[in-house]
Design a protein around this motif. Structure first.
Motif, PDB file in Angstrom:
ATOM      1  N   TYR A 187       0.850  -1.196   0.000  1.00  0.00           N
ATOM      2  CA  TYR A 187       0.000   0.000   0.000  1.00  0.00           C
ATOM      3  C   TYR A 187       0.885   1.245   0.000  1.00  0.00           C
ATOM      4  CZ  TYR A 187      -3.986  -2.947   1.122  1.00  0.00           C
ATOM      5  OH  TYR A 187      -4.973  -3.905   1.073  1.00  0.00           O
ATOM      6  N   ARG A 188       0.348   2.350  -0.523  1.00  0.00           N
ATOM      7  CA  ARG A 188       1.051   3.633  -0.524  1.00  0.00           C
ATOM      8  C   ARG A 188       0.034   4.736  -0.209  1.00  0.00           C
ATOM      9  NH1 ARG A 188       3.611   3.882  -5.449  1.00  0.00           N
ATOM     10  NH2 ARG A 188       5.490   3.095  -4.447  1.00  0.00           N
ATOM     11  N   CYS A 189       0.388   5.595   0.771  1.00  0.00           N
ATOM     12  CA  CYS A 189      -0.521   6.682   1.147  1.00  0.00           C
ATOM     13  C   CYS A 189      -0.155   7.958   0.379  1.00  0.00           C
ATOM     14  CB  CYS A 189      -0.485   6.928   2.659  1.00  0.00           C
ATOM     15  SG  CYS A 189       0.979   7.773   3.231  1.00  0.00           S
ATOM     16  N   HIS A 211       4.239   7.234   1.960  1.00  0.00           N
ATOM     17  CA  HIS A 211       4.677   6.120   2.805  1.00  0.00           C
ATOM     18  C   HIS A 211       4.287   4.796   2.148  1.00  0.00           C
ATOM     19  CE1 HIS A 211       3.954   9.239   6.155  1.00  0.00           C
ATOM     20  NE2 HIS A 211       5.235   9.253   5.830  1.00  0.00           N
ATOM     21  N   ASP A 212       5.282   3.916   1.946  1.00  0.00           N
ATOM     22  CA  ASP A 212       5.042   2.576   1.414  1.00  0.00           C
ATOM     23  C   ASP A 212       5.108   1.580   2.562  1.00  0.00           C
ATOM     24  OD1 ASP A 212       4.830   3.252  -1.322  1.00  0.00           O
ATOM     25  OD2 ASP A 212       7.002   3.432  -1.465  1.00  0.00           O
ATOM     26  N   PRO A 260       0.097   3.130   8.713  1.00  0.00           N
ATOM     27  CA  PRO A 260       0.520   3.032  10.111  1.00  0.00           C
ATOM     28  C   PRO A 260       1.349   4.223  10.589  1.00  0.00           C
ATOM     29  CG  PRO A 260       1.754   1.507   8.729  1.00  0.00           C
ATOM     30  CD  PRO A 260       0.714   2.135   7.861  1.00  0.00           C
ATOM     31  N   ARG A 261       1.896   5.007   9.667  1.00  0.00           N
ATOM     32  CA  ARG A 261       2.721   6.154  10.057  1.00  0.00           C
ATOM     33  C   ARG A 261       1.904   7.421  10.303  1.00  0.00           C
ATOM     34  NH1 ARG A 261       7.812   5.825   5.935  1.00  0.00           N
ATOM     35  NH2 ARG A 261       8.467   3.727   6.525  1.00  0.00           N
ATOM     36  N   CYS A 262       1.035   7.748   9.325  1.00  0.00           N
ATOM     37  CA  CYS A 262       0.324   9.034   9.426  1.00  0.00           C
ATOM     38  C   CYS A 262      -1.179   8.887   9.608  1.00  0.00           C
ATOM     39  CB  CYS A 262       0.623   9.896   8.203  1.00  0.00           C
ATOM     40  SG  CYS A 262       0.015   9.211   6.645  1.00  0.00           S
ATOM     41  N   GLY A 263      -1.735   7.693   9.420  1.00  0.00           N
ATOM     42  CA  GLY A 263      -3.168   7.478   9.609  1.00  0.00           C
ATOM     43  C   GLY A 263      -4.023   7.823   8.404  1.00  0.00           C
TER      44      GLY A 263
END
Length: 126
Positions: free
Chosen positions: A32-34, A38-39, A57-60
């Motif tokens: 996934y990539r936001c 973030h990957d 999981p890093r930025c929501g």
């Protein structure tokens, strides 16, 4: 109180079962990539339906699948107004009749707030 404690084992922390002879379910890594770039990967069962969106999981933020799975477009119903609900129960002709009836009662002083009818009562008494 001290007599009740379990000695030598952490509650819920360790399993005393042996893993020999157990066959684990087949797994796959789903990427996934936001929007922040973030990957990350999530481990899922091979049999699972892979969701198109997952929370980063890093930025929501919402992250989209790198496998090209697109989220389904949600069908949105138009908002039902009070008027729509009234028209489900009565026709416009019925509503007009009810309005006329209630206005006559209000103007006659039979219904409504008392402060609106005090002046009418004084005029009738005089």
């Amino acid at each position: 109180m001290a007599e009740r404690t379990l000695r030598g084992a952490r509650l819920g922390g360790q399993s005393f079962e042996d893993e020999r002879g157990i066959e684990f379910a087949a797994r796959q890594q789903v990427g996934y990539r936001c929007k922040q770039g973030h990957d990350f990967e999530v481990t899922m069962s091979v049999e699972a339906d892979i969701p198109a969106v997952w929370e980063c999981p890093r930025c929501g933020a919402e992250a989209l699948s790198t496998a090209g799975i697109l989220p389904e477009a949600k069908v949105e119903k138009p908002a039902r107004t009070h008027w729509d609900m009234l028209l489900e129960r009565r026709s416009e002709k019925e509503l007009e009749d009810i309005l006329k009836e209630r206005l006559e009662l209000l103007r006659g002083g039979e219904i409504g707030p008392a402060h609106l009818h005090r002046a009418n009562k004084k005029k009738r008494v005089s």
